[in-house]
Design an enzyme around this catalytic site. Structure first.
Site: not given
Ligand SMILES: NC(=O)c1ccc[n+]([C@@H]2O[C@H](COP(=O)([O-])OP(=O)(O)OC[C@H]3O[C@@H](n4cnc5c(N)ncnc54)[C@H](O)[C@@H]3O)[C@@H](O)[C@H]2O)c1
Ligand SMILES: O=P(O)(O)OC[C@H](O)CO
Length: 326
Positions: A11, A13, A190, A254
């Site tokens: 992933g 992202g 949360k 977000r």
């Molecule tokens: N962004 C943050 O600050 C943050 C911090 C902690 C936890 N998280 C958690 O991490 C998770 C991902 O969030 P994010 O911010 O990276 O989202 P994002 O939208 O930036 O990225 C998600 C990524 O996952 C990829 N993806 C989706 N399905 C897939 C698959 N089957 N195989 C491979 N890749 C796949 C997408 O192409 C995308 O690049 C969420 O559950 C979020 O709560 C995010």
């Molecule tokens: O941007 P949010 O709300 O998905 O939060 C990102 C992380 O989960 C914070 O710990």
């Protein structure tokens, strides 16, 4: 010294990319898997991810669209959205060595099945060892090497501790525990509560209301956690209270931004992932199945599915009978 030398992140992202940066800082060999071949090639060439503007990927991070390359790593981190974790795990399964730790880094509960993230891993890759990483950390902060701390849970505490040794650094500090369920519930709940906090901000209900909402939100998060067998110290730790406080108070969140837009009567930005939108309905189903009262989460779910207006939901919460604090 850790015996885990290589890390694959599935992933590419915002968070997956940030975790790849953190794993490099911890001294690991890192491969970052992107689903799209074009996306992988672009990141490999430019060393940038448009989801993390201004962050430059270390030259040692290999970005690939070959899932088999990820399967060769000693540790795999799954950093897709929660609702996509099953398909990511299924794609990985044929390529993974038995007993490889697979760490869910998504925050949510699977819709339809009510499965927590480690349960999804266990069902999709029965030979893997599931773990969960969660806590108060924004991808941007992690990627930039600002100080962050999270919780990492595996049923076997020694393994959790070994994973911490492999992934931790002075700026990315995981704490280990065997309370897998506690970590999963905190991260999932949360996000729903942060949407409620955003609505409070968007409706300009004031700082006192925001503090009250966050505190009562924690009360219901902890109630559900305890009903599901989580430990109180986990719920009050980084992955529970810590993440709730961050997400309910920081404009970077977000989920908070999603709620602020709702509170202002605007359409939320659909380009930004707000996991709470997807978790809310399954969270309240889970709570109902455990006979746990979650009035704030219920209000968020009812607003999202159009059952009540925001004003009616606020009125409903504010006119609940007075009761003892617990
Ligand atoms: N962004 C943050 O600050 C943050 C911090 C902690 C936890 N998280 C958690 O991490 C998770 C991902 O969030 P994010 O911010 O990276 O989202 P994002 O939208 O930036 O990225 C998600 C990524 O996952 C990829 N993806 C989706 N399905 C897939 C698959 N089957 N195989 C491979 N890749 C796949 C997408 O192409 C995308 O690049 C969420 O559950 C979020 O709560 C995010
Ligand atoms: O941007 P949010 O709300 O998905 O939060 C990102 C992380 O989960 C914070 O710990």
């Amino acid at each position: 010294m850790t015996s885990f030398n290589s890390v694959a992140v599935i992933g590419a992202g915002a968070y997956g990319t940030a975790l790849a940066c953190a794993a490099v800082r911890a001294g690991r060999d890192v491969v970052l898997y992107a689903r799209s071949a074009d996306g992988a090639a672009q990141m490999q060439a430019t060393r940038n991810n448009p989801k993390l503007p201004g962050v430059s990927l270390d030259s040692s991070i290999g970005v690939t669209a070959e899932i088999a390359a990820a399967g060769r790593a000693d540790i795999v981190l799954l950093a897709t959205p929660a609702q996509n974790l099953r398909e990511a795990a299924a794609a990985l399964a044929p390529h993974l060595e038995p007993k490889t730790p697979v760490v869910a880094c998504a925050k949510g509960i699977e819709r339809g099945t009510h499965r927590f993230m480690t349960e999804v891993i266990a069902e999709s890759i029965p030979d893997a060892i599931p773990a969960i990483l969660s806590g108060p950390n924004f991808a941007d902060d992690v990627a930039r090497g600002l100080p962050t701390a999270v919780t990492l849970a595996a049923r076997d505490e020694k393994l959790a501790s070994d994973l911490v040794q492999a992934l931790g650094s002075s700026t990315f500090r995981p704490y280990h525990t065997s309370d897998v369920r506690g970590v999963e519930i905190g991260g999932a709940a949360k996000n729903v509560l942060a949407i409620a906090a955003g609505i409070v901000v968007g409706r300009q209900l004031g700082a006192s209301a925001l503090a009250a909402l966050t505190t009562r939100g924690f009360s219901e998060l902890a109630r559900l956690g305890r009903a599901c067998g989580a430990r109180s110290e986990t719920l009050a730790g980084l992955s529970g209270l810590g993440d709730l406080v961050l997400s309910c108070s920081s404009p970077q969140s977000r989920n908070l931004a999603f709620g602020i837009a709702l509170g202002r009567g605007e359409a939320p930005n659909s380009d930004k992932l707000a996991e709470g939108e997807f978790t809310a309905p399954v969270l309240i189903e889970l709570a109902a199945s455990q006979n746990v009262d979650m009035p704030v989460s219920n209000a968020v779910a009812a607003i999202l599915n159009g059952k009540v207006t925001i004003d009616a939901a606020i009125e409903g919460l504010l006119t609940r009978p007075f009761k003892a604090e617990e």
